[in-house]
Design a protein around this motif. Sequence first.
Motif, PDB file in Angstrom:
ATOM      1  N   LEU A 126      29.597  38.859  41.386  1.00 58.81           N
ATOM      2  CA  LEU A 126      28.298  38.872  40.471  1.00 58.81           C
ATOM      3  C   LEU A 126      28.920  38.756  39.113  1.00 58.81           C
ATOM      4  O   LEU A 126      28.329  38.144  38.114  1.00 58.81           O
ATOM      5  N   PHE A 127      30.077  39.016  38.921  1.00 54.00           N
ATOM      6  CA  PHE A 127      30.836  39.093  37.537  1.00 54.00           C
ATOM      7  C   PHE A 127      32.006  39.063  37.455  1.00 54.00           C
ATOM      8  O   PHE A 127      32.806  39.792  38.195  1.00 54.00           O
ATOM      9  N   SER A 128      32.841  38.241  36.710  1.00 47.24           N
ATOM     10  CA  SER A 128      34.274  38.230  36.599  1.00 47.24           C
ATOM     11  C   SER A 128      34.553  37.511  35.157  1.00 47.24           C
ATOM     12  O   SER A 128      34.018  36.549  34.777  1.00 47.24           O
ATOM     13  N   ALA A 129      35.207  38.377  34.627  1.00 47.50           N
ATOM     14  CA  ALA A 129      35.528  38.001  33.169  1.00 47.50           C
ATOM     15  C   ALA A 129      36.976  38.939  32.769  1.00 47.50           C
ATOM     16  O   ALA A 129      37.174  39.817  33.322  1.00 47.50           O
ATOM     17  N   GLN A 130      37.638  38.157  31.696  1.00 53.21           N
ATOM     18  CA  GLN A 130      38.789  38.875  31.233  1.00 53.21           C
ATOM     19  C   GLN A 130      38.381  39.193  29.935  1.00 53.21           C
ATOM     20  O   GLN A 130      38.183  38.380  29.126  1.00 53.21           O
ATOM     21  N   SER A 131      38.448  40.584  29.885  1.00 54.78           N
ATOM     22  CA  SER A 131      38.091  40.919  28.297  1.00 54.78           C
ATOM     23  C   SER A 131      39.334  40.950  27.332  1.00 54.78           C
ATOM     24  O   SER A 131      40.525  40.352  27.918  1.00 54.78           O
ATOM     25  N   ASP A 132      39.390  41.539  26.143  1.00 54.60           N
ATOM     26  CA  ASP A 132      40.588  41.755  25.519  1.00 54.60           C
ATOM     27  C   ASP A 132      41.709  42.416  26.007  1.00 54.60           C
ATOM     28  O   ASP A 132      42.772  42.378  25.729  1.00 54.60           O
ATOM     29  N   PHE A 133      41.181  43.389  27.073  1.00 55.49           N
ATOM     30  CA  PHE A 133      42.219  44.399  27.586  1.00 55.49           C
ATOM     31  C   PHE A 133      42.427  44.338  28.954  1.00 55.49           C
ATOM     32  O   PHE A 133      43.545  44.507  29.437  1.00 55.49           O
ATOM     33  N   GLN A 134      41.449  43.535  29.884  1.00 61.95           N
ATOM     34  CA  GLN A 134      41.627  43.781  31.284  1.00 61.95           C
ATOM     35  C   GLN A 134      40.638  42.908  32.004  1.00 61.95           C
ATOM     36  O   GLN A 134      39.918  42.209  31.480  1.00 61.95           O
ATOM     37  N   LYS A 135      41.088  42.548  33.313  1.00 66.23           N
ATOM     38  CA  LYS A 135      40.124  41.567  34.210  1.00 66.23           C
ATOM     39  C   LYS A 135      39.054  42.608  34.715  1.00 66.23           C
ATOM     40  O   LYS A 135      39.321  43.544  35.259  1.00 66.23           O
ATOM     41  N   ILE A 136      37.818  42.158  34.532  1.00 63.62           N
ATOM     42  CA  ILE A 136      36.787  43.030  34.938  1.00 63.62           C
ATOM     43  C   ILE A 136      35.907  42.193  36.013  1.00 63.62           C
ATOM     44  O   ILE A 136      35.292  41.011  35.867  1.00 63.62           O
ATOM     45  N   GLU A 137      35.663  42.638  37.172  1.00 63.06           N
ATOM     46  CA  GLU A 137      34.939  41.856  38.185  1.00 63.06           C
ATOM     47  C   GLU A 137      33.877  42.852  38.940  1.00 63.06           C
ATOM     48  O   GLU A 137      34.529  44.008  39.321  1.00 63.06           O
ATOM     49  N   ILE A 138      32.656  42.591  39.344  1.00 63.20           N
ATOM     50  CA  ILE A 138      31.759  43.204  39.917  1.00 63.20           C
ATOM     51  C   ILE A 138      31.322  42.369  41.345  1.00 63.20           C
ATOM     52  O   ILE A 138      30.885  41.133  41.126  1.00 63.20           O
ATOM     53  N   VAL A 139      31.437  42.687  42.287  1.00 58.35           N
ATOM     54  CA  VAL A 139      31.169  41.987  43.665  1.00 58.35           C
ATOM     55  C   VAL A 139      30.285  42.854  44.485  1.00 58.35           C
ATOM     56  O   VAL A 139      30.120  43.867  44.283  1.00 58.35           O
ATOM     57  N   GLN A 140      29.480  41.684  45.343  1.00 61.25           N
ATOM     58  CA  GLN A 140      28.608  42.315  46.256  1.00 61.25           C
ATOM     59  C   GLN A 140      29.132  42.317  47.466  1.00 61.25           C
ATOM     60  O   GLN A 140      29.701  41.314  48.109  1.00 61.25           O
ATOM     61  N   SER A 141      29.445  43.917  48.038  1.00 63.83           N
ATOM     62  CA  SER A 141      30.330  43.648  49.386  1.00 63.83           C
ATOM     63  C   SER A 141      29.116  43.903  50.555  1.00 63.83           C
ATOM     64  O   SER A 141      28.167  44.315  50.355  1.00 63.83           O
ATOM     65  N   LYS A 142      29.570  43.764  51.877  1.00 63.14           N
ATOM     66  CA  LYS A 142      28.793  43.916  53.028  1.00 63.14           C
ATOM     67  C   LYS A 142      28.653  45.427  53.029  1.00 63.14           C
ATOM     68  O   LYS A 142      27.437  46.027  53.285  1.00 63.14           O
ATOM     69  N   ALA A 143      29.679  46.130  53.402  1.00 65.72           N
ATOM     70  CA  ALA A 143      29.509  47.649  53.498  1.00 65.72           C
ATOM     71  C   ALA A 143      29.465  48.852  52.378  1.00 65.72           C
ATOM     72  O   ALA A 143      29.055  49.888  52.581  1.00 65.72           O
ATOM     73  N   PHE A 144      29.783  48.344  51.201  1.00 59.64           N
ATOM     74  CA  PHE A 144      30.279  49.413  50.147  1.00 59.64           C
ATOM     75  C   PHE A 144      28.960  49.275  49.004  1.00 59.64           C
ATOM     76  O   PHE A 144      29.369  49.796  47.880  1.00 59.64           O
ATOM     77  N   GLY A 145      28.269  48.041  49.128  1.00 64.13           N
ATOM     78  CA  GLY A 145      27.519  47.756  47.845  1.00 64.13           C
ATOM     79  C   GLY A 145      28.325  47.194  46.867  1.00 64.13           C
ATOM     80  O   GLY A 145      29.258  46.339  47.251  1.00 64.13           O
ATOM     81  N   ARG A 146      27.752  47.142  45.736  1.00 63.08           N
ATOM     82  CA  ARG A 146      28.391  46.520  44.672  1.00 63.08           C
ATOM     83  C   ARG A 146      29.943  47.540  44.372  1.00 63.08           C
ATOM     84  O   ARG A 146      29.893  48.809  44.483  1.00 63.08           O
TER      85      ARG A 146
END
Length: 281
Positions: free
Chosen positions: A24-44
């Motif tokens: 759903l979201f994937s970006a490199q900020s000034d500090f770190q790599k941030i990702e949000i994914v939609q999973s089957k069993a664990f939600g986001r």
Amino acid sequence: MALTYFESYPEVSSTFTFEIDDVLFSAQSDFQKIEIVQSKAFGRILFIDEMVMLTERDEFVYHEMIAHVPLFTHPNPRKVLIIGGGDGGTARECLKHPSVEKIDLVDIDEMVTQACLRFMPQLASSVFSERMNCHFEDGVQFVKETKERYDVVIIDSTDPIAVGEGLFTRDFYQDCFNLLTDDGILVNQSESPAWLPSLVEGISAKLRSIFPAVHYFQAHIPTYPSGHWVFGFASKGPHPLKDFDSQRIKAANLSLNYYNEAVHSGAFQIPTFFSRLTGNG
Ligand code: AG3
């Protein structure tokens, strides 16, 4: 082939693999790599630098424990400082306490909060409370410079690598000690005694060299390395069991899913190998 995302656990030469539906979201900020994914069993799932920060399915365990254990121990918590915690989950739990008048949240990375506002509003919308003040700056610097005093300090950090590293130093803990009120309590996420014993040992030794009393409590967080996750409880005064009045929990009648009277007390009953790491054994 199913789409997968994983976290590597180099300490135990293993990985935890999630089947996912979507990134759903994937970006490199000034500090770190941030990702949000939609999973089957664990939600986001929120990943930072390829490590699981939270899943919708079990974030309640971590956030309830890191917030309610100190807030139900302190006799009258009014001012709270959260270092890290840009996803808003810890703030959401702290806001359930009517005694809490003001929360300062200090996270170095505003992009975490922005991403969570879009994809995990059930956590991040806590930042809109009138009692919240968000500071997107370095927590290490903040605790050095602020003139504010706090009843409870909660360190909701990433692991002690890269951006998170400064939040595990003795100097940082000393600055936190200095801004706590006379009966103040600090709680920090302290990793896993099962798979990261030397980390736990190091954090404990530093806290003990500063605070008059340090205790440890644990919780079961299935999606963190080993699932056995622990928290430091460093206090200037209140004892987590002797000064804990379980009636307060009943009377508060909060909507909770993990934390309760028995869990509060039970969480401090820790296994021998863990107790030895923290200098109790
Ligand atoms: N902060 C603690 C995450 C540590 C997990 N470590 C790992 N997966 N290697 C979580 C932030 C939630 N507010």
